[in-house]
Structure formats: C-alpha cells, structure tokens
Design an enzyme around this catalytic site. Sequence first.
Site, PDB file in Angstrom:
ATOM      1  N   GLY A 112       2.268   2.306   5.373  1.00 19.58           N
ATOM      2  CA  GLY A 112       3.402   1.294   5.817  1.00 19.58           C
ATOM      3  C   GLY A 112       3.945   1.828   7.185  1.00 19.58           C
ATOM      4  O   GLY A 112       4.254   1.072   7.996  1.00 19.58           O
ATOM      5  N   GLY A 145       0.890  -1.167  -0.138  1.00 17.94           N
ATOM      6  CA  GLY A 145      -0.083  -0.060   0.025  1.00 17.94           C
ATOM      7  C   GLY A 145       0.974   1.305  -0.003  1.00 17.94           C
ATOM      8  O   GLY A 145       2.014   1.183  -0.348  1.00 17.94           O
ATOM      9  N   CYS A 165       2.272   0.559  -8.933  1.00 21.52           N
ATOM     10  CA  CYS A 165       3.578   1.102  -7.929  1.00 21.52           C
ATOM     11  C   CYS A 165       4.752   1.060  -8.837  1.00 21.52           C
ATOM     12  O   CYS A 165       5.473   1.933  -8.611  1.00 21.52           O
ATOM     13  CB  CYS A 165       3.607   0.232  -6.851  1.00 21.52           C
ATOM     14  SG  CYS A 165       3.742  -1.605  -7.377  1.00 21.52           S
ATOM     15  N   GLU A 184       5.666  -3.475   0.968  1.00 19.30           N
ATOM     16  CA  GLU A 184       5.840  -2.897  -0.389  1.00 19.30           C
ATOM     17  C   GLU A 184       5.113  -1.760  -0.536  1.00 19.30           C
ATOM     18  O   GLU A 184       3.915  -1.687  -0.326  1.00 19.30           O
ATOM     19  CB  GLU A 184       5.259  -3.897  -1.402  1.00 19.30           C
ATOM     20  CG  GLU A 184       6.257  -5.247  -1.642  1.00 19.30           C
ATOM     21  CD  GLU A 184       7.549  -5.083  -1.825  1.00 19.30           C
ATOM     22  OE1 GLU A 184       8.039  -3.857  -2.355  1.00 19.30           O
ATOM     23  OE2 GLU A 184       8.541  -5.909  -1.523  1.00 19.30           O
TER      24      GLU A 184
HETATM   25  P1  NAP Z   1      -3.307   2.293   1.340  1.00 17.66           P
HETATM   26  O1  NAP Z   1      -4.382   3.345   1.326  1.00 17.66           O
HETATM   27  O2  NAP Z   1      -2.115   2.299   2.095  1.00 17.66           O
HETATM   28  O3  NAP Z   1      -4.011   1.082   1.577  1.00 17.66           O
HETATM   29  C1  NAP Z   1      -3.282  -0.229   1.439  1.00 17.66           C
HETATM   30  C2  NAP Z   1      -4.026  -1.303   2.561  1.00 17.66           C
HETATM   31  O4  NAP Z   1      -3.809  -0.948   3.872  1.00 17.66           O
HETATM   32  C3  NAP Z   1      -5.783  -1.028   2.230  1.00 17.66           C
HETATM   33  O5  NAP Z   1      -6.131  -2.517   2.587  1.00 17.66           O
HETATM   34  C4  NAP Z   1      -6.070  -0.329   3.675  1.00 17.66           C
HETATM   35  O6  NAP Z   1      -7.489  -0.328   4.119  1.00 17.66           O
HETATM   36  C5  NAP Z   1      -4.939  -0.821   4.645  1.00 17.66           C
HETATM   37  N1  NAP Z   1      -5.131   0.287   5.843  1.00 17.66           N
HETATM   38  C6  NAP Z   1      -5.329   1.434   5.812  1.00 17.66           C
HETATM   39  N2  NAP Z   1      -5.160   2.120   6.983  1.00 17.66           N
HETATM   40  C7  NAP Z   1      -4.565   0.912   7.818  1.00 17.66           C
HETATM   41  C8  NAP Z   1      -4.210   0.780   9.172  1.00 17.66           C
HETATM   42  N3  NAP Z   1      -4.142   1.718   9.855  1.00 17.66           N
HETATM   43  N4  NAP Z   1      -3.697  -0.233   9.588  1.00 17.66           N
HETATM   44  C9  NAP Z   1      -3.774  -1.549   8.781  1.00 17.66           C
HETATM   45  N5  NAP Z   1      -4.021  -1.334   7.384  1.00 17.66           N
HETATM   46  C10 NAP Z   1      -4.453  -0.148   6.889  1.00 17.66           C
HETATM   47  O7  NAP Z   1      -2.930   2.116  -0.318  1.00 17.66           O
HETATM   48  P2  NAP Z   1      -3.736   2.013  -1.584  1.00 17.66           P
HETATM   49  O8  NAP Z   1      -4.482   3.432  -1.820  1.00 17.66           O
HETATM   50  O9  NAP Z   1      -4.902   0.908  -1.335  1.00 17.66           O
HETATM   51  O10 NAP Z   1      -2.972   1.489  -2.800  1.00 17.66           O
HETATM   52  C11 NAP Z   1      -2.031   2.512  -3.434  1.00 17.66           C
HETATM   53  C12 NAP Z   1      -0.714   2.430  -2.801  1.00 17.66           C
HETATM   54  O11 NAP Z   1      -0.101   1.069  -2.918  1.00 17.66           O
HETATM   55  C13 NAP Z   1       0.171   3.354  -3.771  1.00 17.66           C
HETATM   56  O12 NAP Z   1       1.068   4.120  -3.031  1.00 17.66           O
HETATM   57  C14 NAP Z   1       1.032   2.186  -4.478  1.00 17.66           C
HETATM   58  O13 NAP Z   1       2.338   2.431  -4.911  1.00 17.66           O
HETATM   59  C15 NAP Z   1       1.212   1.048  -3.650  1.00 17.66           C
HETATM   60  N6  NAP Z   1       1.370  -0.197  -4.091  1.00 17.66           N
HETATM   61  C16 NAP Z   1       2.537  -0.721  -3.960  1.00 17.66           C
HETATM   62  C17 NAP Z   1       3.056  -1.849  -4.420  1.00 17.66           C
HETATM   63  C18 NAP Z   1       4.376  -2.514  -4.221  1.00 17.66           C
HETATM   64  O14 NAP Z   1       4.734  -3.547  -4.432  1.00 17.66           O
HETATM   65  N7  NAP Z   1       5.355  -1.794  -4.001  1.00 17.66           N
HETATM   66  C19 NAP Z   1       2.047  -2.439  -5.438  1.00 17.66           C
HETATM   67  C20 NAP Z   1       0.790  -1.998  -5.563  1.00 17.66           C
HETATM   68  C21 NAP Z   1       0.571  -0.765  -4.930  1.00 17.66           C
HETATM   69  P3  NAP Z   1      -8.630   0.404   3.259  1.00 17.66           P
HETATM   70  O15 NAP Z   1      -8.871   0.096   1.953  1.00 17.66           O
HETATM   71  O16 NAP Z   1      -9.663   0.074   4.229  1.00 17.66           O
HETATM   72  O17 NAP Z   1      -8.268   1.783   3.410  1.00 17.66           O
END
Ligand code: NAP
Length: 476
Positions: A228, A223, A279, A245
Amino acid sequence: MHKNLIGGQWVDGRAERINLNPSDTNDQIGVYAQASAEDTLVAIDAAEAAQPIWASLSLQQRADALEFIGTEILSRQTELGTLLAREEGKILPEAVGEVVRAGQIFKFFAGEILRPQGEHLDSVRSGIEVDIVRQPVGVIGIIAPWNFPIAIPAWKIAPALAYGNAVVFKPADLVPGSAWALAEIISRAGLPDGTFNLLMGRGSVVGQSMVESPKVKAISFTGSADTGRRILTTAAPRLAKLQMEMGGSNPLVILNDADLDLAVDVAVQGAYFSTGQRCTASSRFIIEKGIYSRFTAAVQEKLQSLVVGHALDPQSTIGPVADKAQFELNLRDIKATRAEGARLAFGGEALTRETPGYFMSPALFVDAEPGMRIAQEEFFGPIACAIPAVDYEHALQLANDSSYGLSAGICTNSLKYATDFKRKVQSGMVMVNTPTAGVDYHVPFGGTKGSSYGSREQGRYAAEFYTTVKTAYTRY
Ligand code: NAP
C-alpha cells in the site's frame, strides 16, 4: 490455458502460471495466463475508450448487467465455492459463503444503479437553482489480495461498474482461478467491450503499470501495508484517487463479566476460522485478570476440538495455509515469538495429513507483552496471543496500542463498558459480543490509522470513491 480479458477479447499471456491446491499440492487447478506491462497498457486504453459508452447506457441496462452477474454467481455457488476452496484453502462452507456474498454484492449494486444519488436545491441567490450530481471517475484500477479471491474483487468491481466506470482488474497472483471465473461471467453480461478487463499476472509488472498510468484515475487496493505504501508513493504525485485497505492487528477485549462460552466462541471464530487469514482476524485477546485463566483454558479446550485438514473434507474446520511462503513465514513468526518470551500454550506446529499441503495447528500464545512483535505486527495466519489487563481502562489502552485500527471487539455484559468501548476504541469497525471478523456487505467497511487510506468500501458509502461530485448552477 485460461486467458486474460482485454478489450473484450480473450488474450494469451506472455507467460503462464500453474495454480496449485494448498490442501494437496498434487492437485493442479489450472494454467493461467500472465499479462505483461504492454498488455496492461492495451487494457487501460480499451477501458478508457469503453467507459463513456458504458456510462451512457440506460440505468436499466446497467442494472440488468449487474443483476445477471449476481444471479449467475449465486446459481453456481457450490461449483465456484469448490474452486475457491481448492485454490485458497478455506473450508468449503466458508468458500461457498464467500461466493454467496459476492453474488449478493452484485445484486446490491444492481439496486443502487436504480437509486441514483443527487440533490436539487435553490441557490442562495434568487433566480438560480443548483443541481448536485455524482458522475463516474473514469478508469478504475483494482488490485486484490489472495485471501478473499472472489468477495474482495466483487466489492470493488460491482460499485465501480454500477457508478459508470470502466475497470482494469488485477487479482492476486496466487489465486487466479476465482478471478477468471468471475471475469468469464462478467464477459457475458452485456457490457461494451473494454468496460471490464482481467489482467492476471505479477504485482510488480501488471500492478505497477496500472499504478503508474495517468489514464487510471483511481486505484482501489487491498493488500499488505508495505505494498500500500509503495502504491501511495507512486500514485499520489500524479494525483490519482486512492482507496487502500491494508492489514490489521485486531484486539478482542474480554471483561470479567463476559459470558465465558460466548466469549470463547467469539474469540476462536474471529482468530482462527479461515485459517486466520483475514485482515479482520482477532490476533490480540486482551483479558481482564479475573477471567484470564478460565478464558485461556477454555480457548485451548475449544482449539482441541478443531480439525485441521483438506478444505474439501467435510470433517475439516480449518483448512491449510494458502501457500508455502505464508506457511513458512507463520512458523518463523511462532519461533521468533517464543524467543521473545511469550509462552506457546497451544498448537503452532506443522501437521502431516494424507495429502501434501500446508497444514498447521492453530497457535495460542499466553502471557504476551504489549511490546512484543506478536502484539504489534500483523501475523497473517492462525496465530493469536493473550495479554492480561488490570481493568477495563487498561484493556482499552492496550487495545489502542497499535499502529493499525481495522476492527476491534469486546465481550462484556456491561452496557456502560460496551458503549464506552464503541466510542473510544481506535478502529473503523467495532464489535460487541460478536467476532472481529465477519461483516455485512450493505454497510461501510474500513479502518483507521495504518489499516486504511481513503474513503470506505461497500454499501452506499462506496459512492464516495467511485464517483466524483459535480455542482451545476442554472439561471432561470
Ligand atoms: P500483497 O502482497 O500486498 O498483495 C496485494 C496485491 O498487490 C496483489 O495483487 C499483489 O500482486 C499486488 N502488488 C504487489 N506488488 C505490487 C506493486 N508494486 N504495485 C501494485 N500492486 C502490487 O498482499 P497479500 O499478501 O495478497 O494479502 C494479504 C494482506 O492483505 C494482509 O496484510 C491483509 O491484512 C491484507 N488484507 C486487508 C484487507 C482489508 O480490507 N483491510 C482485506 C484482506 C486482506 P501479486 O499477487 O502478484 O504479488
């Protein structure tokens, strides 16, 4: 109502969520349960009880279960791909490709179960022998983002199960449909009840409870960097194993000697396909000055030919942005970048289509400065910028001028520069004459610097995270 899977039972939520199609917000995909913190703790207990039972099944039984899951995913690729395209917005061919990848990952790890890793050695002392074996970690918490709703869950769940762990899985709140379909398949694969649990719901509720629970021995998270860091702060003090990641701001260097047509394909695919919501997407084109004008003009010409539209329309080459919040954020980022002084050479506008959805034209900024936000932060959409470089050394320096280090690419016909770049660029993955996005499932995936934390995902390297090593000495 699509329910959560807890301890082998389908369980109602404490609330529900309506899943909408970003290509057509009148299209309601389904109603999905939202788990509470209490549900999460029940699932963690069930996983803890089931894990030793699952780990004690024969290798063949465990391999057969993963093989079943992979085979069913592959046999339903069009149906599952259509669901994925409807809920996330990537165009159907990309969505089907993602489903196929998920199926292949389960099959890969079915095979890995039958190739257990270990060593048998003599001790340095006489009369003693040594065995080194890999054992399961226990209960694994899996937290996934919305941009790959089935492939990312698959590349975490498959190795977790393969190495004998139990799983509590929280998909992104935005995309519960693909996660639920995957869980439904897993629920019929013959795993002991509680081995795999699905907890749809909010990150701040379900995710937070998983991160806090001392029974969750390891957390695999993908995420944003902000989430993270929050997870690290909570889980590290209790010594949980962590694999994270996070984002990227991936550079693609184009040198004067590059094949122009190939470089344009590599750039456009890497930056804009899947609506730039990867990402590993290229967001910084770093271009040697001798090819700068020709390259930026050719990219704009190519962008003219892309068709932004409904994810299920066969004419579309780019689908919508995944939801309203991301769509509005992208438009704000574009406005702010213009205000900083970069020139918007192409796109970046909200588009109207027959159906109400979050459509925008792919955006290219030119003459960006390395210090601008667009060159430093992750813009998670179809937005890229062009930065001029004096020569190769300057391009390499600009490529490394980032707090992220996930993927990097170079387009050149020079073996010398390609080799130097592979060695010196600060990223976990590096591509020569191929897009920064688009990777294989049988080799490690991950980054350096602010992009990743912990050991690599995918391929045989996944064993590092999903197992713990035991060294046994025996006197004979
Ligand atoms: P995000 O907002 O950080 O959410 C990721 C996950 O974390 C979701 O399931 C979210 O739940 C959960 N989450 C949120 N707050 C949390 C907490 N306090 N404790 C535990 N879990 C929590 O990211 P996103 O918007 O879904 O995804 C986009 C991001 O992912 C981008 O920055 C992208 O670069 C990154 N990404 C990285 C990779 C890699 O491998 N490097 C691959 C794909 C994506 P909710 O959905 O309920 O908020």
